[in-house]
Design a protein around this motif. Structure first.
Motif, PDB file in Angstrom:
ATOM      1  N   SER A 169       0.983  -1.081   0.043  1.00  0.00           N
ATOM      2  CA  SER A 169      -0.103  -0.041   0.093  1.00  0.00           C
ATOM      3  C   SER A 169       0.999   1.303   0.186  1.00  0.00           C
ATOM      4  O   SER A 169       1.620   1.654   0.991  1.00  0.00           O
ATOM      5  N   TYR A 170       0.723   1.851  -1.015  1.00  0.00           N
ATOM      6  CA  TYR A 170       1.740   3.099  -1.194  1.00  0.00           C
ATOM      7  C   TYR A 170       1.522   4.243  -0.169  1.00  0.00           C
ATOM      8  O   TYR A 170       2.459   4.788   0.258  1.00  0.00           O
ATOM      9  N   ARG A 171       0.160   4.450   0.037  1.00  0.00           N
ATOM     10  CA  ARG A 171       0.005   5.537   1.264  1.00  0.00           C
ATOM     11  C   ARG A 171       0.512   5.105   2.461  1.00  0.00           C
ATOM     12  O   ARG A 171       0.850   5.884   3.286  1.00  0.00           O
ATOM     13  N   ASN A 174       4.624   5.313   2.067  1.00  0.00           N
ATOM     14  CA  ASN A 174       4.909   6.635   1.909  1.00  0.00           C
ATOM     15  C   ASN A 174       4.613   7.333   3.267  1.00  0.00           C
ATOM     16  O   ASN A 174       5.533   8.185   3.816  1.00  0.00           O
ATOM     17  N   HIS A 338       2.844  11.354  -4.524  1.00  0.00           N
ATOM     18  CA  HIS A 338       2.785  10.165  -3.744  1.00  0.00           C
ATOM     19  C   HIS A 338       3.136   9.091  -4.964  1.00  0.00           C
ATOM     20  O   HIS A 338       3.857   8.220  -4.739  1.00  0.00           O
ATOM     21  N   ASP A 339       2.377   9.132  -5.954  1.00  0.00           N
ATOM     22  CA  ASP A 339       2.469   8.106  -6.947  1.00  0.00           C
ATOM     23  C   ASP A 339       4.017   7.903  -7.452  1.00  0.00           C
ATOM     24  O   ASP A 339       4.509   6.940  -7.841  1.00  0.00           O
ATOM     25  N   TRP A 342       6.499   6.575  -4.881  1.00  0.00           N
ATOM     26  CA  TRP A 342       6.465   5.324  -4.585  1.00  0.00           C
ATOM     27  C   TRP A 342       7.062   4.404  -5.768  1.00  0.00           C
ATOM     28  O   TRP A 342       7.660   3.553  -5.680  1.00  0.00           O
ATOM     29  N   THR A 343       6.814   4.805  -7.024  1.00  0.00           N
ATOM     30  CA  THR A 343       7.489   4.253  -8.189  1.00  0.00           C
ATOM     31  C   THR A 343       9.091   4.281  -7.918  1.00  0.00           C
ATOM     32  O   THR A 343       9.670   3.213  -8.307  1.00  0.00           O
ATOM     33  N   ARG A 346      10.082   2.011  -5.313  1.00  0.00           N
ATOM     34  CA  ARG A 346       9.851   0.289  -5.803  1.00  0.00           C
ATOM     35  C   ARG A 346      10.973  -0.116  -6.773  1.00  0.00           C
ATOM     36  O   ARG A 346      11.581  -0.955  -6.793  1.00  0.00           O
TER      37      ARG A 346
END
Length: 351
Positions: A169-171, A174, A338-339, A342-343, A346
């Protein structure tokens, strides 16, 4: 003889489509239930059908965003009952895709634990009934970790290189970095989110895996020594190995609720009410929560929960909840950052 067999086969083939028509799934029709996989024990679904004559058509999605896209495309139709996460429900309500509940149809409504009601996504409880809640916690194996972990910041310790797993879960992830930096999960400060992204890049060497499915298995097998996990995973991990250490991060606890709602144009809303009321029955609810492994949102069910589960299905009384925070929706601009971070994280982790 061959002609007779051919005629019989033709008759059978003509009859087959009829078997799926009408309400053959149950004498009182069908409930189309839309949620993640494995949210209910099969015996509960079977018992509901036996008691009501309503067949359960269990459809599942992988992410909340997938669910919302399908619901939007169906204009609030197609599904009778949906269970999803709090923040996405807020969006569905705002878009007019959810109908107000008639709580007079829920004879067990009073069994709900009010702690899990009145939340940001449905402050007046007009649309939803909670089904499970949890927090993000750290779990570690003291035999595989050389330090004492008290909070998120400890996960950056160099001794944990290639030894940490986190949920996907990226939220949440982050937000973990935001918490280390003293920020809110829900900050709209783009610079703060970017700073959290930089902080996450420093964590990348310690990350062995990023996954949402059965992360507890990797901890139990020794593949990783520490993990950030959902409550259900923590429950399964601790029941399998009581020596694992559970940490409620000192920087602040992320809290979330899964809610049930009836879409605006549900084909069989009455079946949805019957199912909601059925799983609100305290003994049935206890069955569900023992299977699910999340915090029990049914106050009357707690007396039926087995002793072996009781310490896992409620938030420990000694935990400081003053800095507990729910992850809420943020602006499109903040979400875009956020996107991106996160990318980048990863990619740095090779995931």
């Amino acid at each position: 003889m061959k002609k007779l067999l051919a005629l019989l086969l033709a008759a059978l083939l003509l009859a087959l489509p009829l078997a799926g028509c009408g309400t053959s799934g149950g004498e009182n029709g069908e409930l189309v239930l839309y949620t993640w996989e494995n949210m209910f024990p099969q015996e509960v679904l079977d018992a509901f059908t036996e008691e009501t004559g309503i067949a359960v058509n269990y459809a599942n999605f992988d992410t909340d965003e997938t669910m919302l896209a399908k619901l939007q495309a169906a204009e609030g139709g197609d599904y009778d009952l949906i269970i999803a996460d709090d923040y996405i429900i807020e969006t569905a309500i705002a878009e007019g895709l959810v109908q107000e509940l008639d709580t007079s149809k829920l004879s067990n409504y009073g069994s709900i634990n009010p702690v899990y009601q009145g939340q940001f996504y449905d402050p007046e409880d007009k649309y939803t009934v909670p089904y499970g809640a949890g927090v993000q916690t750290i779990v570690y194996d003291p035999d595989l970790v050389d330090i004492e972990i008290n909070g998120y910041a400890d996960l950056w310790d160099p001794s944990l290189e290639d030894n940490v797993g986190v949920i996907a879960s990226y939220r949440v992830v982050n937000g973990m970095a935001l918490k280390v930096l003293g920020e809110s999960y829900n900050t709209e400060d783009v610079a703060a989110i970017e700073a959290a992204g930089d902080k996450l890049l420093e964590l990348a060497p310690n990350i062995r895996l990023i996954k949402d499915d059965n992360t507890q298995d990797d901890l139990l097998s020794g593949e990783i020594g520490a993990a950030v996990m959902y409550t259900s995973m923590v429950t399964m991990a601790k029941m399998a190995d009581p020596d694992l250490v559970v940490v409620f991060p000192e920087e602040g606890i992320g809290f979330g609720v899964m809610g049930q709602f009836i879409p605006k144009n549900a084909p069989n809303a009455e079946a949805a009410y019957q199912f909601m009321d059925y799983i609100l029955e305290p003994e049935v609810a206890a069955q569900c929560f023992e299977y699910l492994g999340y915090y029990c949102t049914n106050l009357d069910a707690e007396q039926y929960i087995s002793e072996e589960y009781k310490s896992f299905l409620t938030l420990p009384e000694e935990i400081d909840t003053s800095n507990m925070e729910m992850i809420e929706n943020v602006s499109a601009q903040a979400l875009e950052v956020h996107d991106r971070v996160w990318t980048e994280f990863r990619d740095a982790c090779g995931q």
